[in-house]
Design a protein around this motif. Sequence first.
Motif, PDB file in Angstrom:
ATOM      1  N   MET A 122      56.822  23.561  37.418  1.00  0.00           N
ATOM      2  CA  MET A 122      57.697  22.662  36.668  1.00  0.00           C
ATOM      3  C   MET A 122      57.328  21.206  36.893  1.00  0.00           C
ATOM      4  N   SER A 123      56.997  20.860  38.129  1.00  0.00           N
ATOM      5  CA  SER A 123      56.615  19.476  38.432  1.00  0.00           C
ATOM      6  C   SER A 123      55.356  19.074  37.687  1.00  0.00           C
ATOM      7  N   VAL A 124      54.368  19.982  37.644  1.00  0.00           N
ATOM      8  CA  VAL A 124      53.119  19.700  36.928  1.00  0.00           C
ATOM      9  C   VAL A 124      53.395  19.520  35.441  1.00  0.00           C
ATOM     10  N   SER A 125      54.206  20.400  34.861  1.00  0.00           N
ATOM     11  CA  SER A 125      54.516  20.325  33.426  1.00  0.00           C
ATOM     12  C   SER A 125      55.220  19.014  33.079  1.00  0.00           C
ATOM     13  N   ILE A 126      56.195  18.632  33.909  1.00  0.00           N
ATOM     14  CA  ILE A 126      56.931  17.388  33.657  1.00  0.00           C
ATOM     15  C   ILE A 126      56.008  16.190  33.806  1.00  0.00           C
ATOM     16  N   ALA A 127      55.137  16.215  34.809  1.00  0.00           N
ATOM     17  CA  ALA A 127      54.198  15.111  35.021  1.00  0.00           C
ATOM     18  C   ALA A 127      53.274  14.943  33.824  1.00  0.00           C
ATOM     19  N   ILE A 128      52.754  16.041  33.313  1.00  0.00           N
ATOM     20  CA  ILE A 128      51.866  15.980  32.151  1.00  0.00           C
ATOM     21  C   ILE A 128      52.629  15.481  30.926  1.00  0.00           C
ATOM     22  N   GLY A 129      53.868  15.966  30.751  1.00  0.00           N
ATOM     23  CA  GLY A 129      54.677  15.523  29.615  1.00  0.00           C
ATOM     24  C   GLY A 129      54.948  14.034  29.645  1.00  0.00           C
ATOM     25  N   ILE A 130      55.309  13.514  30.814  1.00  0.00           N
ATOM     26  CA  ILE A 130      55.577  12.081  30.942  1.00  0.00           C
ATOM     27  C   ILE A 130      54.297  11.280  30.726  1.00  0.00           C
ATOM     28  N   ASN A 131      53.173  11.797  31.220  1.00  0.00           N
ATOM     29  CA  ASN A 131      51.900  11.095  31.058  1.00  0.00           C
ATOM     30  C   ASN A 131      51.486  10.997  29.594  1.00  0.00           C
ATOM     31  N   GLU A 132      51.907  11.977  28.792  1.00  0.00           N
ATOM     32  CA  GLU A 132      51.524  11.986  27.379  1.00  0.00           C
ATOM     33  C   GLU A 132      52.417  11.104  26.504  1.00  0.00           C
ATOM     34  N   LEU A 133      53.479  10.544  27.084  1.00  0.00           N
ATOM     35  CA  LEU A 133      54.337   9.654  26.295  1.00  0.00           C
ATOM     36  C   LEU A 133      53.574   8.394  25.923  1.00  0.00           C
ATOM     37  N   SER A 134      53.676   8.028  24.665  1.00  0.00           N
ATOM     38  CA  SER A 134      52.955   6.826  24.198  1.00  0.00           C
ATOM     39  C   SER A 134      53.655   5.542  24.623  1.00  0.00           C
ATOM     40  N   LYS A 135      54.987   5.600  24.756  1.00  0.00           N
ATOM     41  CA  LYS A 135      55.750   4.425  25.172  1.00  0.00           C
ATOM     42  C   LYS A 135      55.949   4.452  26.680  1.00  0.00           C
ATOM     43  N   LYS A 136      55.291   3.561  27.384  1.00  0.00           N
ATOM     44  CA  LYS A 136      55.333   3.547  28.842  1.00  0.00           C
ATOM     45  C   LYS A 136      56.722   3.189  29.375  1.00  0.00           C
ATOM     46  N   PHE A 137      57.503   2.440  28.563  1.00  0.00           N
ATOM     47  CA  PHE A 137      58.862   2.105  28.992  1.00  0.00           C
ATOM     48  C   PHE A 137      59.691   3.378  29.162  1.00  0.00           C
ATOM     49  N   LEU A 138      59.547   4.296  28.200  1.00  0.00           N
ATOM     50  CA  LEU A 138      60.285   5.555  28.275  1.00  0.00           C
ATOM     51  C   LEU A 138      59.832   6.385  29.465  1.00  0.00           C
ATOM     52  N   SER A 139      58.534   6.362  29.748  1.00  0.00           N
ATOM     53  CA  SER A 139      58.036   7.136  30.886  1.00  0.00           C
ATOM     54  C   SER A 139      58.622   6.621  32.200  1.00  0.00           C
ATOM     55  N   LYS A 140      58.797   5.299  32.307  1.00  0.00           N
ATOM     56  CA  LYS A 140      59.408   4.732  33.518  1.00  0.00           C
ATOM     57  C   LYS A 140      60.871   5.131  33.626  1.00  0.00           C
ATOM     58  N   VAL A 141      61.559   5.138  32.481  1.00  0.00           N
ATOM     59  CA  VAL A 141      62.973   5.535  32.468  1.00  0.00           C
ATOM     60  C   VAL A 141      63.121   6.992  32.894  1.00  0.00           C
ATOM     61  N   TYR A 142      62.284   7.863  32.328  1.00  0.00           N
ATOM     62  CA  TYR A 142      62.343   9.282  32.660  1.00  0.00           C
ATOM     63  C   TYR A 142      62.016   9.518  34.132  1.00  0.00           C
ATOM     64  N   GLN A 143      61.022   8.794  34.638  1.00  0.00           N
ATOM     65  CA  GLN A 143      60.679   8.931  36.052  1.00  0.00           C
ATOM     66  C   GLN A 143      61.857   8.559  36.945  1.00  0.00           C
ATOM     67  N   SER A 144      62.550   7.490  36.576  1.00  0.00           N
ATOM     68  CA  SER A 144      63.702   7.043  37.377  1.00  0.00           C
ATOM     69  C   SER A 144      64.802   8.094  37.387  1.00  0.00           C
ATOM     70  N   PHE A 145      65.096   8.683  36.225  1.00  0.00           N
ATOM     71  CA  PHE A 145      66.133   9.704  36.140  1.00  0.00           C
ATOM     72  C   PHE A 145      65.733  10.976  36.890  1.00  0.00           C
ATOM     73  N   LEU A 146      64.445  11.279  36.899  1.00  0.00           N
ATOM     74  CA  LEU A 146      63.982  12.483  37.580  1.00  0.00           C
ATOM     75  C   LEU A 146      64.005  12.324  39.099  1.00  0.00           C
ATOM     76  N   ILE A 147      63.723  11.116  39.574  1.00  0.00           N
ATOM     77  CA  ILE A 147      63.690  10.870  41.018  1.00  0.00           C
ATOM     78  C   ILE A 147      65.093  10.772  41.607  1.00  0.00           C
ATOM     79  N   LEU A 148      66.043  10.258  40.824  1.00  0.00           N
ATOM     80  CA  LEU A 148      67.394   9.996  41.320  1.00  0.00           C
ATOM     81  C   LEU A 148      68.039  11.175  42.045  1.00  0.00           C
ATOM     82  N   PRO A 149      68.001  12.419  41.506  1.00  0.00           N
ATOM     83  CA  PRO A 149      68.667  13.530  42.211  1.00  0.00           C
ATOM     84  C   PRO A 149      68.135  13.773  43.621  1.00  0.00           C
ATOM     85  N   ASN A 150      66.878  13.427  43.863  1.00  0.00           N
ATOM     86  CA  ASN A 150      66.287  13.664  45.184  1.00  0.00           C
ATOM     87  C   ASN A 150      66.981  12.856  46.279  1.00  0.00           C
TER      88      ASN A 150
END
Length: 216
Positions: free
Chosen positions: A1-29
């Motif tokens: 799952m981590s690999v799939s999510i990482a690849i999905g975020i990497n393929e986003l064309s808008k880097k702002f969205l990728s940063k937002v998604y990364q922040s939301f994904l890290i928060l639960p940890n």
Amino acid sequence: MSVSIAIGINELSKKFLSKVYQSFLILPNFLSMVVVSYLVYAFLHPDYGFINVMTHKFFGADKIFWYTDKTYWPYILVIVNAWKHVGIGAVIYIAAIAGIDPEYYEAAVIDGASKWKQILHITLPTIQPVIIILTILSMGSIFNSDFGLFYQVPQNSGALFPVTDVVDTYVYRSLLVMNNIGMSSAAALVQSVVGFILVIATNYTVRKINKEQALF
């Protein structure tokens, strides 16, 4: 799952969205399992929980007594654990993907490779050493459970012990009842020894397949 999510975020064309998604994904940890247990309780409360209220309102379903029915908990614990930890794992793979030379992708585009083929033949083979190393290291803790996940989230419900009682929670309860420190020490020793053996065995297997990708 981590690999799939990482690849999905990497393929986003808008880097702002990728940063937002990364922040939301890290928060639960960074949330305590006590906080997570109350979040889960808000969903699973038999009378006022979100799931029971919604299923009764829209489908007329009878309420489920989640904390006395062990049927669902093998799935609930997996979902909660994934929600809490997958994000931080994805960040490691995102960092690994960021180190891939862009010229590989540029050459693949010139050759007419689709996004899927780029992922299959460039991204995954390049981050394969990272995947293998993290897999070898994770084998060392395969017999160590997340105490908070198995104790706090099920609210220490006795009816759920057949599916939620693991070595760590069993030892903890035994210490409370019998004050048997020796058993606690023995359990910790067994977990450490078994983890060490699994790391050595996994690394040995990797060396047999590809010596260069082994941890040692």
